[in-house]
Design an enzyme around this catalytic site. Structure first.
Site, PDB file in Angstrom:
ATOM      1  N   GLY A 196       0.813  -1.212   0.000  1.00 43.23           N
ATOM      2  CA  GLY A 196       0.000   0.000   0.000  1.00 43.23           C
ATOM      3  C   GLY A 196       0.844   1.258   0.000  1.00 43.23           C
ATOM      4  N   GLY A 197       0.524   2.162   0.934  1.00 44.20           N
ATOM      5  CA  GLY A 197       1.249   3.424   1.002  1.00 44.20           C
ATOM      6  C   GLY A 197       2.735   3.226   1.235  1.00 44.20           C
ATOM      7  N   GLY A 431      18.405   9.377 -34.959  1.00 49.78           N
ATOM      8  CA  GLY A 431      17.873  10.101 -33.797  1.00 49.78           C
ATOM      9  C   GLY A 431      18.621   9.743 -32.531  1.00 49.78           C
ATOM     10  CB  ALA A 432      20.002   6.565 -31.251  1.00 47.45           C
TER      11      ALA A 432
HETATM   12  C1  HXC Z   1      -2.553  -2.759  10.858  1.00 46.72           C
HETATM   13  C2  HXC Z   1      -1.207  -4.506  10.293  1.00 46.72           C
HETATM   14  C3  HXC Z   1      -1.144  -4.060   8.963  1.00 46.72           C
HETATM   15  C4  HXC Z   1      -1.849  -2.876   8.622  1.00 46.72           C
HETATM   16  C5  HXC Z   1       0.041  -5.827   9.139  1.00 46.72           C
HETATM   17  N1  HXC Z   1      -0.474  -5.609  10.346  1.00 46.72           N
HETATM   18  N2  HXC Z   1      -0.366  -4.904   8.258  1.00 46.72           N
HETATM   19  N3  HXC Z   1      -1.901  -3.852  11.234  1.00 46.72           N
HETATM   20  N4  HXC Z   1      -2.536  -2.274   9.611  1.00 46.72           N
HETATM   21  N5  HXC Z   1      -1.819  -2.374   7.407  1.00 46.72           N
HETATM   22  C6  HXC Z   1      -0.274  -6.375  11.564  1.00 46.72           C
HETATM   23  C7  HXC Z   1      -0.943  -7.718  11.497  1.00 46.72           C
HETATM   24  O1  HXC Z   1      -2.290  -7.606  11.885  1.00 46.72           O
HETATM   25  C8  HXC Z   1      -0.139  -8.507  12.511  1.00 46.72           C
HETATM   26  O2  HXC Z   1      -0.548  -8.120  13.800  1.00 46.72           O
HETATM   27  C9  HXC Z   1       1.273  -7.937  12.332  1.00 46.72           C
HETATM   28  O3  HXC Z   1       1.099  -6.680  11.685  1.00 46.72           O
HETATM   29  C10 HXC Z   1       2.130  -8.800  11.434  1.00 46.72           C
HETATM   30  O4  HXC Z   1       1.429  -9.069  10.253  1.00 46.72           O
HETATM   31  P1  HXC Z   1       1.306 -10.555   9.647  1.00 46.72           P
HETATM   32  O5  HXC Z   1       0.209 -10.520   8.665  1.00 46.72           O
HETATM   33  O6  HXC Z   1       1.244 -11.531  10.760  1.00 46.72           O
HETATM   34  O7  HXC Z   1       2.731 -10.673   8.946  1.00 46.72           O
HETATM   35  P2  HXC Z   1       3.073 -11.358   7.561  1.00 46.72           P
HETATM   36  O8  HXC Z   1       2.450 -12.697   7.490  1.00 46.72           O
HETATM   37  O9  HXC Z   1       4.552 -11.270   7.453  1.00 46.72           O
HETATM   38  O10 HXC Z   1       2.416 -10.447   6.426  1.00 46.72           O
HETATM   39  C11 HXC Z   1       2.825  -9.126   6.295  1.00 46.72           C
HETATM   40  C12 HXC Z   1       1.903  -8.398   5.283  1.00 46.72           C
HETATM   41  C13 HXC Z   1       0.410  -8.606   5.735  1.00 46.72           C
HETATM   42  C14 HXC Z   1       2.116  -8.993   3.894  1.00 46.72           C
HETATM   43  C15 HXC Z   1       2.320  -6.956   5.271  1.00 46.72           C
HETATM   44  O11 HXC Z   1       0.301  -8.263   7.117  1.00 46.72           O
HETATM   45  C16 HXC Z   1      -0.528  -7.806   4.934  1.00 46.72           C
HETATM   46  O12 HXC Z   1      -0.926  -8.173   3.810  1.00 46.72           O
HETATM   47  N6  HXC Z   1      -0.980  -6.664   5.516  1.00 46.72           N
HETATM   48  C17 HXC Z   1      -1.912  -5.798   4.857  1.00 46.72           C
HETATM   49  C18 HXC Z   1      -1.213  -5.124   3.736  1.00 46.72           C
HETATM   50  C19 HXC Z   1      -2.067  -4.140   2.983  1.00 46.72           C
HETATM   51  O13 HXC Z   1      -2.986  -4.508   2.235  1.00 46.72           O
HETATM   52  N7  HXC Z   1      -1.791  -2.860   3.227  1.00 46.72           N
HETATM   53  C20 HXC Z   1      -2.478  -1.833   2.563  1.00 46.72           C
HETATM   54  C21 HXC Z   1      -3.059  -0.903   3.563  1.00 46.72           C
HETATM   55  S1  HXC Z   1      -3.854   0.334   2.629  1.00 46.72           S
HETATM   56  P3  HXC Z   1      -0.687  -9.164  14.996  1.00 46.72           P
HETATM   57  O14 HXC Z   1      -1.264  -8.343  16.085  1.00 46.72           O
HETATM   58  O15 HXC Z   1      -1.577 -10.252  14.497  1.00 46.72           O
HETATM   59  O16 HXC Z   1       0.719  -9.619  15.272  1.00 46.72           O
HETATM   60  C22 HXC Z   1      -2.702   1.474   2.294  1.00 46.72           C
HETATM   61  C23 HXC Z   1      -3.255   2.552   1.473  1.00 46.72           C
HETATM   62  C24 HXC Z   1      -2.401   3.794   1.525  1.00 46.72           C
HETATM   63  O17 HXC Z   1      -1.575   1.425   2.644  1.00 46.72           O
HETATM   64  C25 HXC Z   1      -2.761   4.553   0.326  1.00 46.72           C
HETATM   65  C26 HXC Z   1      -1.953   5.772   0.158  1.00 46.72           C
HETATM   66  C27 HXC Z   1      -2.039   6.241  -1.259  1.00 46.72           C
END
Ligand code: HXC
Length: 541
Positions: A196-197, A431-432
């Site tokens: 994401g971000g 051109g290159a």
């Molecule tokens: C809150 C999060 C989180 C998030 C991970 N965690 N991502 N908490 N917000 N975005 C937390 C999990 O709940 C977990 O907490 C701990 O971090 C570790 O994550 P795991 O999933 O256990 O780790 P892993 O298996 O290594 O996977 C990592 C990951 C996955 C691939 C990053 O967590 C994931 O897919 N997260 C979501 C990613 C995502 O879609 N982000 C986009 C957000 S939107 P616990 O308490 O269980 O230990 C965004 C938009 C911004 O960013 C736009 C701006 C333009």
């Protein structure tokens, strides 16, 4: 991999727990100091030792261990160690001191840098309001004092529990990234699964480092991709270091582990000025300016269709043959990177005849354009080594936007006001030829080797166009083409016509290339870099 280093941070961890001392025997001031010590000690653990060990099991270092390796020993000064979030958009969520990111400043080989290091052990390094404010604070300091900012990213993106506050917080960082662009160098290391971000901020920075097997970059992770597209894909195939180094071109550098990655960041910093007002640091590698290399006289093969490795020429002319290549796995038909000549940092842009004959295509054009713009922003002279047969023809390239992408490179060179030196080694066609930093678009000095072929197009293609009628009427068209091709080659395909016009400043002996470039760089140090005032140009993005 996790070699224990004696540092300020882990020295703190070994302090005895002050709360073990009987309360009534300790004076009040001492009690306050002890309480602070306890608070700091607990905060330094991030999400806790278990999760730090989990990082280690995954082959990753903790946020603080990374800082110890990035900065000069003992130089780190931390900000906002005790800052916490508000506990989610609705409150009530557990808060962590430090809020999942370590921020501050320190030195790299004695030069100040600002940095942040996301802590995956705290809510997956996700970015909430307080986390973002900490990053924004060090970015603001970096811009104010004119020092590089380095981000060590290990984050699941916007913290879901903080809702729109988390999105707003990313906006704050993106805005700072864009406004700091061209003012201070911005470097991102991707050191875990970044989603994401967490990938858009690095994409706005100047250089992105990735670590093999442990770092990933994607807008949405594999789970979301599977839900939407019903196709399972691994983290590696979706956004691993190999994908971004070879295919998307987002990763400029890929290293096998955290330690080597951070070492390479230090190496890059050493080539760069701290900000756009400074010159690059001078480093004397004791390589004589007048050193010649007779082997270069024979580098270009006699057969014009035979390839050779342009890196031989690059290594030969640079101080100590030290070259830091940028995006080495992407668009290998063009080589970009940093080296030193006479102690001064220079940026090399060179066609690579050993890959696709050094042709310019979509990827090569955009790769070189971005590199040229970085060099120009940060006072790094550009040395362009040319051996290019032309732009890559065909529908794939046309549909991929070769007109727009080629124009990017053209624009980037024309816009650049740093010293620009070109050496035409062999082919410079059509051109290159113009695009590759020719005199016509503003190179300060253009040299050619005697092997240079400067013309509108290659001899055979040219002969077939201008002698078409004669070839059609001929009883032996192949022989006529061969004769006319040779005639064209002798008449037009050389550097001397260009030298007669003054488009080439000199036809030089290849062995003297290093010396001739450095002497030019020396007088070009005084070059005035002026352009009429405007808001900004309109780069063909
Ligand atoms: C809150 C999060 C989180 C998030 C991970 N965690 N991502 N908490 N917000 N975005 C937390 C999990 O709940 C977990 O907490 C701990 O971090 C570790 O994550 P795991 O999933 O256990 O780790 P892993 O298996 O290594 O996977 C990592 C990951 C996955 C691939 C990053 O967590 C994931 O897919 N997260 C979501 C990613 C995502 O879609 N982000 C986009 C957000 S939107 P616990 O308490 O269980 O230990 C965004 C938009 C911004 O960013 C736009 C701006 C333009």
């Amino acid at each position: 991999m996790m070699k224990e280093r004696k540092t300020k941070n882990n020295a703190r961890k070994k302090q005895p727990n002050p709360s073990a001392v009987p309360y009534e025997t300790v004076p009040a001031t001492q009690r306050t100091l002890n309480a602070l010590e306890v608070m700091r000690h607990e905060t330094l653990q991030g999400g806790g030792t278990e999760l730090i060990e989990e990082q280690h099991r995954r082959g990753k270092l903790s946020a603080r261990e990374r800082i110890d390796l990035l900065l000069d020993e003992g130089s780190f000064e931390e900000f906002d160690l005790l800052k916490t979030g508000r506990g989610g958009a609705f409150g009530g969520e557990k808060t962590y001191p430090g809020d999942g990111v370590v921020t501050g400043h320190g030195t790299v080989d004695g030069r100040e840098v600002f940095m942040f290091s996301q802590d995956f052990t705290v809510r997956g390094g996700s970015l909430g309001e307080a986390h973002s404010q900490k990053i924004s604070k060090v970015m603001d300091h970096a811009v104010r004092v004119g020092a590089p900012i380095i981000g060590l990213n290990d984050s699941g993106g916007a913290r879901i529990q903080e809702g729109v506050d988390a999105l707003a917080s990313y906006g704050d960082i993106f805005k700072r990234n864009a406004l700091a662009s061209g003012i201070i160098p911005q470097i991102s290391c991707i050191m875990g699964p970044c989603a994401g971000g967490a990938v858009y901020s690095p994409a706005l920075t100047d250089f992105v480092f990735m670590v093999e097997d442990t770092s990933y970059m994607y807008v949405t992770g594999p789970n979301v991709v599977e839900t939407i597209t019903h196709t399972a894909i691994s983290h590696e195939d979706l956004g691993g270091a190999k994908v971004h180094a070879e295919k998307s071109g987002i990763a400029h550098f890929v290293l096998p582990n955290d330690i080597m990655c951070l070492r390479e960041v230090r190496r890059l910093i050493n080539y760069l000025p701290s900000n756009n007002k400074q010159r690059t640091p001078i480093l004397d590698l004791s390589d004589p300016v007048g050193r010649t290399d007779p082997a270069l006289d024979y580098l270009v093969p006699e057969n014009p269709n035979q390839s050779y490795d342009m890196k031989v020429c690059i290594n030969s002319i640079l101080d100590g043959a030290e070259f830091l290549e940028v995006q080495p796995y992407y668009a290998k038909n063009i080589i970009c990177g940093f080296g030193r000549m006479g102690g001064q940092t220079i940026g090399i842009v060179a066609n690579q005849p050993a890959v696709l004959a050094g042709v310019l295509d979509n990827s090569a054009s955009t790769k070189a354009a971005r590199f040229v713009r970085f060099c120009d922003a940060f006072n790094i002279p550009i040395i362009c080594l040319v051996d290019v047969p032309g732009f890559m023809p065909g529908p794939e390239q046309e549909q991929g936007g070769i007109i727009r992408n080629g124009a990017k490179l053209l624009y980037a060179f024309i816009e650049a006001t740093v010293p620009r030196i070109t050496v035409i080694v062999r082919k410079a066609y059509g051109g290159a030829y113009v695009v590759m930093n020719s005199k016509h678009i503003g190179s300060d000095i253009s040299y050619a080797w005697p092997t240079a072929e400067i013309a509108v197009m290659g001899p055979k293609g040219a002969a077939e166009v201008i002698f078409r009628k004669e070839i059609q009427a001929s009883s032996d068209p192949a022989k006529t083409i061969a004769l006319r091709t040779e005639e064209y080659r002798k008449t037009y395909v050389n550097p001397f016509l260009s030298a007669q016009r003054g488009y080439i400043d000199d036809v030089i002996f290849p062995r003297d290339t290093r010396h001739r470039i450095i002497r030019s760089l020396q007088f070009l140090e005084a070059k005035k870099r002026e352009r009429p005032e405007r808001m900004h140009g309109n780069v063909p993005l």
